[in-house]
Design a protein around this motif. Structure first.
Motif, mmCIF file in Angstrom:
data_model
loop_
_atom_site.group_PDB
_atom_site.id
_atom_site.type_symbol
_atom_site.label_atom_id
_atom_site.label_comp_id
_atom_site.label_asym_id
_atom_site.label_seq_id
_atom_site.Cartn_x
_atom_site.Cartn_y
_atom_site.Cartn_z
ATOM 1 N N ASP A 104 0.832 -1.202 0.000
ATOM 2 C CA ASP A 104 0.000 0.000 0.000
ATOM 3 C C ASP A 104 0.868 1.254 0.000
ATOM 4 N N GLY A 105 0.423 2.274 -0.730
ATOM 5 C CA GLY A 105 1.194 3.510 -0.779
ATOM 6 C C GLY A 105 0.824 4.352 -1.967
ATOM 7 N N GLY A 106 1.804 4.674 -2.819
ATOM 8 C CA GLY A 106 1.570 5.539 -3.967
ATOM 9 C C GLY A 106 2.780 5.567 -4.877
ATOM 10 N N PRO A 107 2.877 6.602 -5.733
ATOM 11 C CA PRO A 107 3.957 6.659 -6.730
ATOM 12 C C PRO A 107 5.305 7.039 -6.135
ATOM 13 N N VAL A 108 6.342 6.972 -6.982
ATOM 14 C CA VAL A 108 7.676 7.391 -6.558
ATOM 15 C C VAL A 108 7.640 8.862 -6.171
ATOM 16 N N LEU A 109 8.643 9.283 -5.432
ATOM 17 C CA LEU A 109 8.673 10.636 -4.889
ATOM 18 C C LEU A 109 9.033 11.687 -5.944
ATOM 19 N N VAL A 131 4.579 13.794 -8.779
ATOM 20 C CA VAL A 131 3.281 14.466 -8.679
ATOM 21 C C VAL A 131 3.213 15.167 -7.327
ATOM 22 N N PRO A 132 3.253 16.506 -7.292
ATOM 23 C CA PRO A 132 3.316 17.229 -6.013
ATOM 24 C C PRO A 132 2.177 16.901 -5.045
ATOM 25 N N ASP A 133 0.977 16.751 -5.579
ATOM 26 C CA ASP A 133 -0.188 16.505 -4.710
ATOM 27 C C ASP A 133 -0.641 15.050 -4.764
ATOM 28 N N ALA A 134 0.274 14.142 -5.024
ATOM 29 C CA ALA A 134 -0.069 12.719 -5.107
ATOM 30 C C ALA A 134 -0.663 12.232 -3.788
ATOM 31 N N GLY A 135 -1.610 11.334 -3.881
ATOM 32 C CA GLY A 135 -2.199 10.727 -2.694
ATOM 33 C C GLY A 135 -1.469 9.442 -2.322
ATOM 34 N N PHE A 136 -1.359 9.198 -1.041
ATOM 35 C CA PHE A 136 -0.668 7.995 -0.563
ATOM 36 C C PHE A 136 -1.550 7.272 0.450
ATOM 37 N N ASP A 137 -1.692 5.964 0.254
ATOM 38 C CA ASP A 137 -2.485 5.146 1.159
ATOM 39 C C ASP A 137 -1.613 4.588 2.270
ATOM 40 N N CYS A 138 -2.248 4.212 3.350
ATOM 41 C CA CYS A 138 -1.537 3.610 4.474
ATOM 42 C C CYS A 138 -2.023 2.179 4.672
#
Length: 289
Positions: A193-198, A201-208
């Motif tokens: 779980d998580g999101g894209p590389v750092l 995308v400045p406002d990328a969403g990240f899951d926990c």
């Protein structure tokens, strides 16, 4: 010459030797001294560069967690191997009121170029951890700070928070290889779980994500240098072999499991040299049931 020529007062011709200029001994000595001086300067600069790299490596070690950390009931073992002078991988731990926050990062590139970014990344993680220890909040904050930096390399990050009371691990992965949770029963779970590389995308969403770690369970986190190690036949070590070696190492301490897996990776890739930095972290629940 004939007697007639002599009687006319003509002088006989004499051969004139051509003289080739030969450098004076003193000139040769000067050239040799200049050459020796240049060699001495190069040797001094090389020694200074080696000293600077050594000092930078010491800074990297101080920024990273010790190779063995005990956080009751968990034991955490870690190792980082650099393919060049400085690793672009790092592993940090920070204790907070909500639990132990651990972060494994893999900065794009190799050597000094990647290694120079480690202190910046570690500082960002420390700052955001102090403000809010939730893994997805830390990752989102680091991502926002990196996005405006055009020079920032593409990087992946895994942030987890261990709770010693409940035995839980909440985590967030930013483009990082999934961690593996090995149950005492031998069952394997992927923590992805998580999101894209750092920094993309400045406002990328990240899951926990959330995982319960019980007595006898273990978690393995690695950088892609482990998975992308190649043997003589150009075969990749890959996820399947990693899972097999993790299962084979089950039952040992965190350190024993770590070195068992590392040994398997090194045996697989030998005698080829490393092509990427390698970092491996093993967390084991070794407390009471």
């Amino acid at each position: 010459m004939t007697s007639a020529a002599l009687s006319l007062g003509l002088s006989p011709k004499r051969a004139v030797a051509t003289r080739v200029p030969v450098p004076a001994v003193s000139d040769e000595v000067d050239l040799l001294r200049q050459f020796e001086d240049k060699i001495a300067v190069l040797q001094r600069q090389y020694a200074e560069l080696n000293t600077a790299i050594f000092e930078a490596a010491q800074v990297h070690r101080r920024l990273c967690a010790p190779s063995s950390v005990h956080y009751e009931p968990f034991n955490i073992a870690s190792e980082i191997f650099a393919v060049r002078h400085l690793p672009g991988d790092f592993f940090t731990v920070h204790e907070t009121d909500e639990g132990l926050v651990l972060a494994l990062g893999d900065i794009g590139g190799k050597g000094l170029a990647a290694g120079m970014w480690v202190s910046h990344f570690a500082g960002l993680i420390r700052t955001h951890t102090a403000a809010n220890s939730s893994p997805e909040t830390i990752v989102a904050g680091v991502n926002r700070d990196l996005a405006p930096l055009s020079a920032a390399p593409l990087s992946s990050l895994f942030v987890g928070r261990l709770n010693s009371g409940s035995g839980t691990l909440d985590y967030c992965s930013a483009g990082h290889p999934p961690a593996l949770l090995l149950r005492a029963s031998g069952e394997l779970e992927s923590l992805s779980d998580g999101g894209p590389v750092l920094g993309v995308v400045p406002d990328a969403g990240f899951d926990c994500g959330l995982a319960q770690i019980n007595h006898g369970d273990a978690v393995l986190i690695c950088s892609d240098g482990i998975l992308e190690s190649f043997d003589q036949a150009e075969q990749e070590f890959g996820k399947r072999r990693l899972e097999e070696e993790f299962r084979r190492a089950q039952g040992g301490s965190a350190e024993a499991m770590l070195f068992s897996v590392l040994g398997a990776v090194q045996d697989f890739a030998a005698p080829r040299p490393l092509t990427d930095d390698m970092t491996l972290v093993v967390i084991s629940h070794e407390g009471t049931n």
